[in-house]
Structure formats: C-alpha cells, structure tokens
Design an enzyme around this catalytic site. Sequence first.
Site, PDB file in Angstrom:
ATOM      1  N   LYS A 129       0.833  -1.200   0.000  1.00 18.07           N
ATOM      2  CA  LYS A 129       0.000   0.000   0.000  1.00 18.07           C
ATOM      3  C   LYS A 129       0.874   1.259   0.000  1.00 18.07           C
ATOM      4  O   LYS A 129       2.004   1.227   0.484  1.00 18.07           O
ATOM      5  CB  LYS A 129      -0.854   0.028   1.282  1.00 18.07           C
TER       6      LYS A 129
ATOM      7  N   ARG B   1     -10.440 -11.376   1.918  1.00 18.39           N
ATOM      8  CA  ARG B   1     -11.290 -12.444   1.359  1.00 18.39           C
ATOM      9  C   ARG B   1     -10.589 -13.795   1.425  1.00 18.39           C
ATOM     10  O   ARG B   1     -11.239 -14.825   1.527  1.00 18.39           O
ATOM     11  CB  ARG B   1     -11.708 -12.059  -0.070  1.00 18.39           C
TER      12      ARG B   1
HETATM   13  N1  BES Z   1      -8.158  -3.619   4.427  1.00 17.55           N
HETATM   14  C1  BES Z   1      -8.336  -3.191   3.086  1.00 17.55           C
HETATM   15  C2  BES Z   1      -9.620  -2.416   2.870  1.00 17.55           C
HETATM   16  C3  BES Z   1      -9.733  -1.095   3.583  1.00 17.55           C
HETATM   17  C4  BES Z   1      -9.482   0.082   2.907  1.00 17.55           C
HETATM   18  C5  BES Z   1     -10.137  -1.024   4.896  1.00 17.55           C
HETATM   19  C6  BES Z   1      -9.606   1.291   3.559  1.00 17.55           C
HETATM   20  C7  BES Z   1     -10.264   0.186   5.547  1.00 17.55           C
HETATM   21  C8  BES Z   1      -9.996   1.339   4.876  1.00 17.55           C
HETATM   22  C9  BES Z   1      -8.360  -4.409   2.174  1.00 17.55           C
HETATM   23  O1  BES Z   1      -7.572  -5.463   2.584  1.00 17.55           O
HETATM   24  C10 BES Z   1      -7.836  -3.971   0.851  1.00 17.55           C
HETATM   25  O2  BES Z   1      -6.693  -3.633   0.777  1.00 17.55           O
HETATM   26  N2  BES Z   1      -8.698  -3.995  -0.165  1.00 17.55           N
HETATM   27  C11 BES Z   1      -8.327  -3.628  -1.493  1.00 17.55           C
HETATM   28  C12 BES Z   1      -8.886  -4.663  -2.439  1.00 17.55           C
HETATM   29  C13 BES Z   1      -8.341  -4.565  -3.830  1.00 17.55           C
HETATM   30  C14 BES Z   1      -6.862  -4.913  -3.851  1.00 17.55           C
HETATM   31  C15 BES Z   1      -9.115  -5.513  -4.717  1.00 17.55           C
HETATM   32  C16 BES Z   1      -8.911  -2.264  -1.788  1.00 17.55           C
HETATM   33  O3  BES Z   1     -10.002  -1.961  -1.346  1.00 17.55           O
HETATM   34  O4  BES Z   1      -8.218  -1.491  -2.447  1.00 17.55           O
HETATM   35 MN    MN Z   2      -5.579  -5.304   1.911  1.00 14.07          MN
END
Ligand code: BES
Ligand code: MN
Length: 504
Positions: free
Chosen positions: A284, A358
């Site tokens: 990230k 997931r």
């Molecule tokens: N934990 C994150 C989602 C999240 C984002 C929670 C902001 C709280 C605040 C999750 O694991 C994630 O990174 N999701 C990705 C999915 C994508 C790679 C398909 C996302 O939402 O960008």
């Molecule tokens: Mn994630």
Amino acid sequence: MQFHVKQGFVQDETADLLVVNLFEGVTEPGGATRALDQALNGLVTQVIAAGDFKGKLGETQVLYSGGALTAPRVLITGLGKQADFGLAKARKAAAAAAKKARELGVARLATVVHGAGAGGLDAADAAAALVEGTLLGSYRYRGYKRAEGDNGKPELAEVVVLEADADKLAAVQQGMAAGQVVGEAANWARDLVNEPPNYLTPSEMARRVVQRAEAAGLKAQVLGEAEMAELGMGSLLGIARGSDEEAQLIVLEHIPQGVDPASLSTVALVGKAITFDTGGISIKPAENMWKMKGDMGGGAATAAALVAAAGLNLPVHAVAVIAASENMPGGDAIKPSDVVTAMNGKTVEIISTDAEGRQVLADAMCYAARYQPDAMVDIATLTGAIGIALGSDLAGLFCDDETLRGRLAAAGELTGESLWPMPLWQPYRKLLDTDAADMKHTGGRLGGSITAALFLREFAGEQPWAHLDIASVSWQEENSPFAVRGASGFGARLLTELLGAYAG
Ligand code: BES
Ligand code: MN
Ligand code: ZN
C-alpha cells in the site's frame, strides 16, 4: 463505570452534574426538565427563549445552579424532533451528554432515562439505551501515554439513574444491566481496534480474546498454523506466509445455560482480523497505511458480540470464527499470480496480495460451516470501494436471504449501526474467471465491493449467509458530539442485536 438506579427526582440528587433532556422546538418543558427549570427559577426556559439551546440531537447545554440545587451543574441534552425519536436517538442523546461530562471532568452524574417519559419508549429499552450511550459517549482509548491526559481531570466513574415511578424501577434496572453488557463489549472492541499492531499481534489478539471470552463464560479455542495446515486452509495460510507472526484462528462458542440445545438456532459469525495490512507484496502507499491497524475490526466485533451474548445469556447457539493474521511482504510472502487451495478444495489465483481479507475469510467461512449454522454472517473491513459507494456512515449488506437480510437491517436500525443493501449480482461472477484456477479473487476496480462479496459466496456453504463490508465505518476520522475519533466498534452492537433476533 458504576451504574445504579434510584427512585426519586433528579433535581434532589447530589452529583457533579444533573442531566435532563429536551425535544427540539419545545419551549415549555415537561417532566424532569420542568421540575429542574422550576428549581432553577426558570433558567432552562430562559436559555430556550434566548435561542441558545434548540434541543437538536447531539446538542448539549451546561447551566450552573448558583446554589439553587445541591448539584453545581445541570446539562440539557437535545433529543431532536419528537416525530423522529426512537431508541437510536435516545442512545445518542445519552452519548452526547456523557461525552460532555467527560470533557467537564465530571466523576459522578445523575440522569433521567431519556425517552421513557414523553418519548414513549419502553422503560427497559430506554434504560439500556441510556447506559449503552453513556458508555459509548464517555469512551476514550487510553493508549500508551505516560502523562495523564485531559490535565488529570477525573474520569466519569459513577452514573445514578433517577426514576420517579416505582413501578418502572425493576424494568429500568434490568435494561441498565443489559445496556452495560452491550456497551462494555462494544468499547472493548474499540480498544482492540485502537491498539497498536506491534502490541496486538495475531497471538496477542487471540490471548486477549480468549481471556475475555472465558471470563464471560464462552468456550474458546485457538488453532495455530500447523492445525490450519492439517485442515487444508491454504488460502488463509497463503496470507500468513509473508509475516513472522503466526496466524491464529480464534473460535468462540456461546452455549446458553439451562436451555435444551436442540431447541436453539445456531448462528455463525466470521470476522476478518488482519492485525496489520501492509498490502503484502502489492504494498500500500505509505500515507494512510497506519490506519490498517484497524483491519481487525470485523473480528473484534464478532468477539464482542459473543461476549455480549454470554453476558445476556441469550438463548441462541452462537459461534465466532476469527481469522487473525498479519499481511506482510516478507521474503516468503505470497505473490500475485500464485495459486492457493482453500479448505473446501477450491483453487484461487491471487491477483493482488492486498486483497487478503477475502483469502482469510474464505477458510474461516469453510470452518464455520462445520457447525451447520442456521445463518452465517461475515464482517470485514474488506474494500475501500464500499466507502466510495456508501460513504462513511453506512456499511454494505450483501445477502440474498430475505429473513436474514431483514433481521440485519432491523438490527442496524435499532442500534444505529446502519446497513445498506448491496447486490450479489450474478452476472459479475464472470469477472472472477481465470485460466489458472477455479477463480481469481478480484474482479477489477469497478464494482470492487460486489466482486469481493461474490468471491466470498463461493465459501459460504448452503445456509443463509450475509456479508457486511465495514471498511468505511469501522474507523471514525473526526470527533463527533457522540464519540471520539478512532475505532467506532461498528458491528459489536449490531451483531449482538442479530443474535437476539435468533434467540428463543
Ligand atoms: N483492508 C483493506 C480495505 C480497507 C481500505 C479497509 C480502507 C479500511 C480502509 C483491504 O484489505 C484492501 O486492501 N482492499 C483492497 C482490495 C483490492 C486490492 C481488490 C482495496 O479496497 O483497495
Ligand atoms: Mn488489503
Ligand atoms: Zn485488509
């Protein structure tokens, strides 16, 4: 915090603060507010007439008694418009009063039960909302500050609830006890979410959850990586590989006392508990990464709901399966294009290691299905996309079963943890098609919350199932009149209410 009920009138009580309420637009208050106004020679009506207090929900006004009462201060808390009033509003009014009380450094407050008079609420429900709201509103995360915060002001330690009607005392008492169970459980979930991830590792989360669960009378069990490997949890273990911390599957079970187990419904809750989500190899951006300490909010909510179910001795068989892991980019980490096999045998191609939630949920859901539940609900900070769709107040509700969806929506309304229905739209399932495995785990940016839900459905088994995406509601960015910024504890109260709906 200590709560007790007393028969009497709030204006006669000796406390650091007396709390009464007012509906929006009322110029001549009734009930306890009227009695207090009279004791203060019309000070309350003056403040209203001057236009300085309107009674809006979340609005509070401090008045000083100038020796007219034994208590030095009075606080009026707004209930909003009477036509829109309900339990969720009563809870918020109590929260706003408690938050103000904490800011004032009040140690002991006396209050009436908001909404039990002119509000027309059931006395027990209103008393529960009062105590719950008071706990939620006065919450703060204590953290690791060495110096005393708030200039060493005392904490709110004691709340006396005044009820004039002797016939209502027992109901008020019983409602207060229930509200305390639920409010304390929700604040515990907030503490877990606010906790720094170097302290709250997966094993430490397991330790704290098991300790509190056992104290509440729940059955608790923790599976380590070797046991998960034996069960074939290649999806969860794939995520855990990038971290030096061992992943943990925390399993809690509430078996109510003194009820024939055969007569009970079984509800399985499944929670995502990524104690820190770096994104893994699909790392990230740095800027907001620190908030990913909150990526275990779903798991915390399920643990809190089980603790509350035990505290209330709800006649329902409830199970929580919590998938705890870090998501780190270690040398052995899973990579985009790797293929993993979940516990139900399905193979999954990894596209982004940041879609780790997931993956851990998939195996946890397969495990939860072994309890043959009547309903399964998973809850997860799953996708940033849900915030784009629904904003920061609504969680996404994905569910094709009418009964379960209705019960969740009703629980959302009662608790103020609001849900909005989202589609499990079958045509999008093809976005998960791939040549390398039974499916890939992401379907692109558009509709990202929906394809995530469709992916999870592959592991839900046959019984009614719902998925709650709480990514945008679990962490509150700003202080509000009702709560401090940080973890909201979203889901703890909602899921407790849902378990209540399956009880009996
Ligand atoms: N934990 C994150 C989602 C999240 C984002 C929670 C902001 C709280 C605040 C999750 O694991 C994630 O990174 N999701 C990705 C999915 C994508 C790679 C398909 C996302 O939402 O960008
Ligand atoms: Mn994630
Ligand atoms: Zn995540």
